[in-house]
Design an enzyme around this catalytic site. Sequence first.
Site, short mmCIF file in Angstrom:
data_model
loop_
_atom_site.label_atom_id
_atom_site.label_comp_id
_atom_site.label_asym_id
_atom_site.label_seq_id
_atom_site.Cartn_x
_atom_site.Cartn_y
_atom_site.Cartn_z
N LYS A 228 15.44 0.01 3.99
CA LYS A 228 14.71 0.48 2.69
C LYS A 228 14.84 2.07 2.34
O LYS A 228 15.24 2.26 1.39
CB LYS A 228 13.33 0.06 2.81
CG LYS A 228 12.48 0.67 1.67
CD LYS A 228 12.83 -0.05 0.24
CE LYS A 228 11.87 0.69 -0.82
NZ LYS A 228 12.36 0.36 -2.30
N LEU B 160 0.74 -1.17 -0.09
CA LEU B 160 -0.04 0.03 -0.06
C LEU B 160 0.72 1.35 -0.06
O LEU B 160 2.23 1.11 0.22
CB LEU B 160 -0.89 -0.22 1.29
CG LEU B 160 -1.98 -1.15 1.26
CD1 LEU B 160 -2.40 -1.52 2.67
CD2 LEU B 160 -3.25 -0.69 0.18
N PRO B 161 0.27 2.40 -0.28
CA PRO B 161 1.24 3.68 -0.37
C PRO B 161 1.69 4.12 0.82
O PRO B 161 3.16 4.42 0.72
CB PRO B 161 0.15 4.67 -0.81
CG PRO B 161 -1.15 4.11 -1.37
CD PRO B 161 -1.15 2.80 -0.76
N LYS C 194 7.83 10.91 -0.80
CA LYS C 194 7.12 10.12 0.68
C LYS C 194 8.43 9.46 1.45
O LYS C 194 8.54 9.83 2.57
CB LYS C 194 5.94 9.34 0.56
CG LYS C 194 5.60 8.58 1.47
CD LYS C 194 5.25 7.25 1.43
CE LYS C 194 6.23 6.07 0.37
NZ LYS C 194 5.72 4.95 0.33
P1 NAD Z 1 0.31 2.38 -6.25
O1 NAD Z 1 0.07 3.80 -5.98
O2 NAD Z 1 0.64 1.91 -7.73
O3 NAD Z 1 -0.49 1.17 -5.61
C1 NAD Z 1 -1.09 1.29 -4.24
C2 NAD Z 1 -2.41 0.52 -4.47
O4 NAD Z 1 -3.09 0.55 -3.16
C3 NAD Z 1 -3.22 1.21 -5.69
O5 NAD Z 1 -3.81 0.10 -6.49
C4 NAD Z 1 -4.53 1.77 -4.56
O6 NAD Z 1 -5.75 1.84 -5.17
C5 NAD Z 1 -4.43 1.02 -3.38
N1 NAD Z 1 -4.74 1.49 -2.09
C6 NAD Z 1 -4.77 2.67 -1.89
N2 NAD Z 1 -5.27 2.82 -0.35
C7 NAD Z 1 -6.00 1.66 -0.24
C8 NAD Z 1 -6.73 0.95 0.67
N3 NAD Z 1 -7.42 1.74 1.76
N4 NAD Z 1 -7.23 -0.44 0.57
C9 NAD Z 1 -6.79 -1.20 -0.36
N5 NAD Z 1 -5.91 -0.66 -1.38
C10 NAD Z 1 -5.67 0.60 -1.36
O7 NAD Z 1 1.80 2.14 -5.54
P2 NAD Z 1 3.00 1.23 -5.78
O8 NAD Z 1 4.33 1.73 -6.77
O9 NAD Z 1 2.66 -0.21 -6.15
O10 NAD Z 1 3.93 1.14 -4.50
C11 NAD Z 1 3.40 0.44 -3.34
C12 NAD Z 1 4.25 0.60 -2.27
O11 NAD Z 1 5.49 0.11 -2.54
C13 NAD Z 1 4.42 1.95 -1.81
O12 NAD Z 1 4.75 2.06 -0.43
C14 NAD Z 1 6.13 2.25 -2.41
O13 NAD Z 1 6.70 3.37 -1.77
C15 NAD Z 1 6.75 0.86 -2.51
N6 NAD Z 1 7.46 0.66 -3.49
C16 NAD Z 1 7.46 1.08 -4.93
C17 NAD Z 1 8.11 0.83 -5.77
C18 NAD Z 1 7.82 1.08 -7.41
O14 NAD Z 1 8.87 1.00 -8.02
N7 NAD Z 1 6.71 1.29 -7.59
C19 NAD Z 1 9.12 0.19 -5.46
C20 NAD Z 1 9.58 -0.35 -4.24
C21 NAD Z 1 8.64 -0.03 -3.27
#
Ligand code: NAD
Length: 316
Positions: free
Chosen positions: A191, A85-86, A266
């Site tokens: 991380k 999640l975000p 963030k």
């Molecule tokens: P994203 O915004 O693409 O996905 C997050 C998902 O969570 C979305 O589909 C959203 O609809 C869902 N969401 C939000 N609130 C919710 C709730 N209350 N209940 C259920 N679902 C909910 O983000 P992402 O890129 O997939 O990243 C996710 C996490 O991983 C973040 O914490 C990010 O910092 C971390 N991360 C991302 C990357 C990357 O390259 N994108 C790499 C490593 C770590």
Amino acid sequence: MFQKRFILLLKTHKNVFQQRNLSADVGFIGIGNMGVRMANNLVKKGRKLKVYDVSKAAAQSVTGAHVCSTPEEAATDVDLVITMLPEGATVKKVLTADDGILKGINKNSLLIDSSTIDPLDAQELHKITKEAGIKFLDTPVSGGVIGAEAGTLTFMVGGDEGVAKKVEPYLMQMGGRIMHCGGPGAGQIAKLCNNLILGISMIGIAEGMNLGAKMGLDLNTLNNVINTSTGRCWSSDTCNPVPGIMPNVPASNNYDGGFQTKLIAKDLALAQNVAVSCGAPILLGSAAHQIFRTMAAYGYANKDFSAVYKFLQGQN
Ligand code: NAD
């Protein structure tokens, strides 16, 4: 007549399927850019999945998974629950809400959070889950959407090593490496240190490539030079910020589908808090934080953070 009865039977069967609390191997919550790829890899490796996302369309994008209406449903009758999640506040809400994970999860199921969140929030999640009798780990990942797609993510684990051993077979179906970093929250601290470096190095590559472009260099040649010289890093050889240099990277896809600028901003804010709490100076990290915050305010919030190259070019 027979056809009508058959259709009725199918409809009844479908309703039963939707209403029943199906058992599965994994409940996956948060099907975004990372989650969809990680979940699809689990399915490909033969795991049965229940998925939940606030966006139903996102949840439906996992091939062959059962789409749930609440986190509680996704956490019920599964061996492992994964959240992706975000931010920390969202993870806590999904865990503790009236229709949250804790309402559905069995006492012998495992729970891991692979989102990147504040280590203090992670420690609070460890405390809440311990009180509820649930085994929990912080397991943030590195490798981006490219690593998530390829199933080569690195998992940085914080928490009990015995629990980590139990989760390992699942993690190895989404990643290539598991690093146990220490106690509760240690995975998140590792991380943040990594992403501090990543944010700075992406800006560095973008600055160098933009300088070369302004001076009339061929950018493929310049990138070959960097990748065989001391400037080489992930931002130059795996996720290059210049459109057209590498296929299948966000820069060659209008900066869509990668690691959103608002998410690196963030992470750098979290690194800032941690640095203040322990007195470590992070001069370049602070500058990188402000650059990504400014980009987010200028329309790049949902674009991949490699769009810093475009930002430096001064085009929208
Ligand atoms: P994203 O915004 O693409 O996905 C997050 C998902 O969570 C979305 O589909 C959203 O609809 C869902 N969401 C939000 N609130 C919710 C709730 N209350 N209940 C259920 N679902 C909910 O983000 P992402 O890129 O997939 O990243 C996710 C996490 O991983 C973040 O914490 C990010 O910092 C971390 N991360 C991302 C990357 C990357 O390259 N994108 C790499 C490593 C770590």
